[in-house]
Scaffold this motif. Structure first.
Motif, mmCIF file in Angstrom:
data_model
loop_
_atom_site.group_PDB
_atom_site.id
_atom_site.type_symbol
_atom_site.label_atom_id
_atom_site.label_comp_id
_atom_site.label_asym_id
_atom_site.label_seq_id
_atom_site.Cartn_x
_atom_site.Cartn_y
_atom_site.Cartn_z
ATOM 1 N N LEU A 1 37.619 2.654 -1.387
ATOM 2 C CA LEU A 1 37.655 3.505 -0.199
ATOM 3 C C LEU A 1 36.279 3.660 0.440
ATOM 4 O O LEU A 1 36.158 3.841 1.657
ATOM 5 C CB LEU A 1 38.199 4.891 -0.561
ATOM 6 C CG LEU A 1 39.678 4.981 -0.942
ATOM 7 C CD1 LEU A 1 39.993 6.360 -1.503
ATOM 8 C CD2 LEU A 1 40.563 4.683 0.271
ATOM 9 N N ASN A 2 35.238 3.600 -0.383
ATOM 10 C CA ASN A 2 33.878 3.803 0.127
ATOM 11 C C ASN A 2 33.450 2.744 1.131
ATOM 12 O O ASN A 2 32.651 3.007 2.028
ATOM 13 C CB ASN A 2 32.877 3.821 -1.031
ATOM 14 C CG ASN A 2 32.278 5.190 -1.229
ATOM 15 O OD1 ASN A 2 32.422 6.080 -0.401
ATOM 16 N ND2 ASN A 2 31.574 5.363 -2.334
ATOM 17 N N ALA A 3 33.982 1.550 0.977
ATOM 18 C CA ALA A 3 33.546 0.431 1.814
ATOM 19 C C ALA A 3 34.268 0.364 3.158
ATOM 20 O O ALA A 3 33.933 -0.473 4.004
ATOM 21 C CB ALA A 3 33.727 -0.883 1.058
ATOM 22 N N GLU B 1 40.221 10.842 9.672
ATOM 23 C CA GLU B 1 40.208 11.433 8.325
ATOM 24 C C GLU B 1 41.421 10.986 7.520
ATOM 25 O O GLU B 1 42.536 10.900 8.049
ATOM 26 C CB GLU B 1 40.206 12.962 8.447
ATOM 27 C CG GLU B 1 40.191 13.679 7.124
ATOM 28 C CD GLU B 1 40.176 15.193 7.301
ATOM 29 O OE1 GLU B 1 39.105 15.731 7.631
ATOM 30 O OE2 GLU B 1 41.247 15.820 7.125
ATOM 31 N N LYS B 2 41.201 10.710 6.251
ATOM 32 C CA LYS B 2 42.268 10.294 5.347
ATOM 33 C C LYS B 2 42.330 11.266 4.168
ATOM 34 O O LYS B 2 41.322 11.471 3.476
ATOM 35 C CB LYS B 2 42.027 8.882 4.810
ATOM 36 C CG LYS B 2 41.745 7.836 5.891
ATOM 37 C CD LYS B 2 42.928 7.604 6.811
ATOM 38 C CE LYS B 2 42.587 6.549 7.862
ATOM 39 N NZ LYS B 2 43.715 6.317 8.808
ATOM 40 N N ILE B 3 43.489 11.854 3.961
ATOM 41 C CA ILE B 3 43.710 12.681 2.774
ATOM 42 C C ILE B 3 44.218 11.759 1.676
ATOM 43 O O ILE B 3 45.243 11.095 1.828
ATOM 44 C CB ILE B 3 44.728 13.801 3.053
ATOM 45 C CG1 ILE B 3 44.193 14.730 4.138
ATOM 46 C CG2 ILE B 3 45.039 14.587 1.769
ATOM 47 C CD1 ILE B 3 45.185 15.788 4.589
ATOM 48 N N VAL B 4 43.494 11.707 0.568
ATOM 49 C CA VAL B 4 43.834 10.797 -0.526
ATOM 50 C C VAL B 4 44.109 11.613 -1.783
ATOM 51 O O VAL B 4 43.341 12.526 -2.123
ATOM 52 C CB VAL B 4 42.688 9.798 -0.801
ATOM 53 C CG1 VAL B 4 43.094 8.820 -1.907
ATOM 54 C CG2 VAL B 4 42.314 9.049 0.469
ATOM 55 N N LEU C 1 32.238 9.441 -4.147
ATOM 56 C CA LEU C 1 32.576 8.960 -2.807
ATOM 57 C C LEU C 1 31.562 9.473 -1.784
ATOM 58 O O LEU C 1 31.231 10.658 -1.762
ATOM 59 C CB LEU C 1 33.983 9.422 -2.412
ATOM 60 C CG LEU C 1 35.172 8.710 -3.073
ATOM 61 C CD1 LEU C 1 36.464 9.444 -2.780
ATOM 62 C CD2 LEU C 1 35.262 7.266 -2.589
ATOM 63 N N THR C 2 31.108 8.574 -0.942
ATOM 64 C CA THR C 2 30.179 8.962 0.129
ATOM 65 C C THR C 2 30.797 8.790 1.502
ATOM 66 O O THR C 2 30.171 9.114 2.515
ATOM 67 C CB THR C 2 28.894 8.124 0.035
ATOM 68 O OG1 THR C 2 29.227 6.728 0.107
ATOM 69 C CG2 THR C 2 28.153 8.414 -1.264
ATOM 70 N N ASN C 3 32.016 8.261 1.558
ATOM 71 C CA ASN C 3 32.711 8.074 2.830
ATOM 72 C C ASN C 3 33.233 9.432 3.295
ATOM 73 O O ASN C 3 34.165 9.984 2.723
ATOM 74 C CB ASN C 3 33.859 7.083 2.647
ATOM 75 C CG ASN C 3 34.431 6.617 3.971
ATOM 76 O OD1 ASN C 3 34.443 7.350 4.947
ATOM 77 N ND2 ASN C 3 34.909 5.382 3.997
ATOM 78 N N SER C 4 32.623 9.975 4.352
ATOM 79 C CA SER C 4 32.952 11.331 4.805
ATOM 80 C C SER C 4 34.371 11.454 5.362
ATOM 81 O O SER C 4 34.886 12.562 5.496
ATOM 82 C CB SER C 4 31.948 11.785 5.874
ATOM 83 O OG SER C 4 31.979 10.912 6.997
#
Length: 366
Positions: A81-83, A89-92, A109-112
């Motif tokens: 997911l990070n890449a 926005e995605k709720i995972v 995770l760094t993907n905001s």
């Protein structure tokens, strides 16, 4: 119109898909599974609306992503997911039975755009695969949520609204609380059930009649040993620290019990059994716990032609769905030669009343 991407269409993933499809028909369900036959089955029986060409494309298309895969695979998906360059926005969330390894990776995770909420619906079955999926699998079950960080109240509410029709009871726990408690009441009992089966198997050469004697209560208390070995290997190793601790405690416990028997300590053995009975009898009966529930009735039948058919006919006329039937040769602790297993507690009581009203003696095992 929301779009939900479910990765892994096994028992849990497909059951969630069925529930969402039944109760929120405007929601588009996108599915992905490593087994192409499973995906074809899901499309054929309208469990999902679309197949995702890839994990990355499915994420881009969805608002909510549910990872219904084994723990190690789920960890890989979270890292991927990070890449992704996400515009919305995605709720995972996931459905893993062990939370610490999941949350450890999610915290990196760094993907905001990714808002991760750990999840664990505490319902299941000794059967597995998409064919065993049921839309009502999660009714009255605890659904544990483990947010990766604070400040996700809005996203948690969206997830709860999506899953509200499951009729689960949502509670929030830390990963440490979750893994300790589910280890005690779910993961460790699975090990014990498997060990009991191995003990019976080891004595079988000397006593070949053991399998027939094991058809009664022994088969009941070891049902969970019939669960998916691939799934449980993953769970046990992911929660290895807790399992090693519980095994050490269990070995000490069994040594103490052995000493009580060797020393002919009747009073302490009685107290040991009585305390266990009292605690077990006080456990909640209606809510689903960490282990799958089974709803059995026991019917006393005469051994004569047509009796089984009559019972099945009465239940069919009242639209009672039967999961399994079994003739009991060993029935020391219950009345009734026929065990009928139903899907829900409601069907259990319906079947009991139907048969009692037709003159049968029926009992439930507490």
């Amino acid at each position: 119109m929301s779009r939900v991407f479910i990765v892994g269409l096994g028992l849990i993933g497909a059951s969630l898909a069925k529930n969402i499809k039944m109760n929120q028909p405007k929601t588009i369900i996108i599915g992905l599974d490593s087994n192409s036959e499973t995906t074809r089955y899901a499309l054929k029986y309208h469990i999902i609306d679309e197949e995702a060409p890839s994990f990355e494309q499915g994420v881009h298309q969805a608002d909510v992503i549910i990872l219904g895969t084994h723990i190690q695979i789920t960890l890989d998906y979270i890292k991927r997911l990070n890449a992704l360059d996400l515009q919305t926005e995605k709720i995972v969330t996931d459905v893993s039975s062990v939370k610490k390894p999941i949350m450890d990776v999610a915290k990196e995770l760094t993907n905001s755009s990714v808002k991760f909420i750990g999840g664990h619906p505490m319902a299941g079955s000794h059967k597995h695969g998409i064919e065993a999926a049921k839309s009502h699998l999660f009714e009255n079950a605890y659904y544990i949520l483990t947010p990766v960080t604070s400040g996700l109240d809005k996203q948690i509410q969206i997830l709860k609204d999506l899953l509200k029709p499951t009729k689960s009871y949502f509670i929030e726990l830390s990963e440490k609380e979750h893994d300790k408690m589910t280890g005690i009441v779910s993961h460790f009992p699975h090990l014990i059930a498997s060990s009991l089966v191995h003990q019976a198997r080891n004595w079988q050469d000397e006593y070949p009649f053991i399998p027939k004697l094991a058809a009664g209560g022994f088969r009941d208390i070891t049902r969970i040993a019939s669960s998916n070995p691939d799934l449980w290997e993953d769970i046990l190793f992911q929660n290895k620290g807790e399992m090693v601790q519980f095994l050490s405690e269990w070995i000490d416990e069994m040594k103490n019990v052995r000493e009580l028997l060797i020393s002919n300590n009747h009073e302490d053995v009685h107290q040991y059994l009585d305390l266990a009975k009292t605690y077990r009898d006080g456990l909640p009966k209606k809510k689903k716990g960490a282990l799958p529930n089974f709803y059995d009735i026991f019917v006393d039948l005469y051994d004569r032609p047509g009796e089984l058919y009559k019972v099945m006919k009465k239940l069919a006329e009242n639209e009672v769905n039967i999961i399994n039937i079994n003739i009991l040769e060993i029935r020391e602790n219950m009345t009734g030669v026929l065990r009928v297993t139903l899907q829900t507690e409601e069907e259990q009581w319906t079947a009991m009343k139907v048969l009692e009203n037709n003159g049968y003696e029926v009992s439930l095992e507490e």
